[in-house]
Design a protein around this motif. Structure first.
Motif, mmCIF file in Angstrom:
data_model
loop_
_atom_site.group_PDB
_atom_site.id
_atom_site.type_symbol
_atom_site.label_atom_id
_atom_site.label_comp_id
_atom_site.label_asym_id
_atom_site.label_seq_id
_atom_site.Cartn_x
_atom_site.Cartn_y
_atom_site.Cartn_z
ATOM 1 N N ALA A 3 0.895 -1.286 0.077
ATOM 2 C CA ALA A 3 0.168 0.058 0.058
ATOM 3 C C ALA A 3 0.957 1.251 -0.091
ATOM 4 O O ALA A 3 1.882 1.445 0.702
ATOM 5 C CB ALA A 3 -0.895 0.128 1.138
ATOM 6 N N SER A 4 0.600 2.231 -0.778
ATOM 7 C CA SER A 4 1.435 3.445 -0.880
ATOM 8 C C SER A 4 0.301 4.643 -1.214
ATOM 9 O O SER A 4 -0.655 4.397 -2.224
ATOM 10 C CB SER A 4 2.418 3.473 -1.731
ATOM 11 N N ILE A 5 0.560 5.659 -1.084
ATOM 12 C CA ILE A 5 0.205 7.036 -1.788
ATOM 13 C C ILE A 5 1.173 7.839 -1.715
ATOM 14 O O ILE A 5 2.145 8.374 -1.011
ATOM 15 C CB ILE A 5 -0.975 7.677 -0.452
ATOM 16 N N ASP A 6 1.436 8.431 -2.967
ATOM 17 C CA ASP A 6 2.511 9.338 -3.644
ATOM 18 C C ASP A 6 2.040 10.538 -4.448
ATOM 19 O O ASP A 6 0.909 9.968 -5.235
ATOM 20 C CB ASP A 6 3.272 8.509 -4.483
ATOM 21 N N GLU A 7 2.512 11.533 -4.253
ATOM 22 C CA GLU A 7 2.171 12.580 -5.421
ATOM 23 C C GLU A 7 3.299 13.123 -6.055
ATOM 24 O O GLU A 7 4.383 13.116 -5.616
ATOM 25 C CB GLU A 7 1.455 13.791 -4.738
ATOM 26 N N ARG A 8 3.129 13.149 -7.534
ATOM 27 C CA ARG A 8 4.154 13.197 -8.473
ATOM 28 C C ARG A 8 3.543 14.411 -9.433
ATOM 29 O O ARG A 8 2.744 13.776 -10.031
ATOM 30 C CB ARG A 8 4.834 12.266 -8.909
#
Length: 156
Positions: free
Chosen positions: A113-118
């Motif tokens: 699970a992960s949440i990233d902003e790019r």
């Protein structure tokens, strides 16, 4: 708008159904593949449609491999992720998201699970429900006006 996102159920759809029931009302449920047949069983158990894409373990599935959809005027790229080599990073998926003018990308495959902003794009991996996964989880995506938020919800 509230969207529940699951991935990589690998036959453990009863746990996914229980988790979704406990999570409360949602406008949509999305299954990101592996095993997409679980999404059909989830539809019957939940009594509502599940948006689904095929993963790398869904070789005979007729489900689309990828979807671009708009929810509350936000473009969302829905994919399992294996076709974009997400186990080696998000670079390829980021290029696809930019090309599709996506605000959000939902992907699985890594079982992490992960949440990233790019580059202003939100990337959300809900984790997995497979028995072999030590940390089972799903994600909730909330779209309110111009705001988009995601959270990972651990299960068990």
């Amino acid at each position: 708008m509230r969207i529940i996102v699951v991935s990589d159920t690998h036959g453990n759809y009863p746990l996914a159904v229980r988790a979704i029931d406990r999570a409360g009302l949602a406008d949509h449920v999305i299954h990101l593949g592996d095993v997409v047949d679980d999404a059909v069983l989830m539809e019957h158990a939940l009594g509502s449609p599940v948006i689904k894409v095929a993963g790398n373990c869904d070789l005979t599935s007729t489900a689309p491999k990828e979807l671009c959809m708009s929810f509350a005027r936000r473009n969302i790229l829905i994919t399992h992720g294996h076709r974009h080599n997400v186990k080696s990073g998000l670079s390829q998926l980021q290029l696809e998201a930019r090309s599709a003018q996506s605000h959000v990308v939902l992907y699985g495959h890594t079982h992490v699970a992960s949440i990233d902003e790019r580059d202003g794009i939100l990337f959300v991996n809900p984790g997995c429900f497979a028995e072999a996964c030590s940390a089972k989880s799903f994600a909730i995506l909330t779209i309110t006006g111009n705001d988009i938020a995601a959270e990972i919800v651990p299960v068990e």
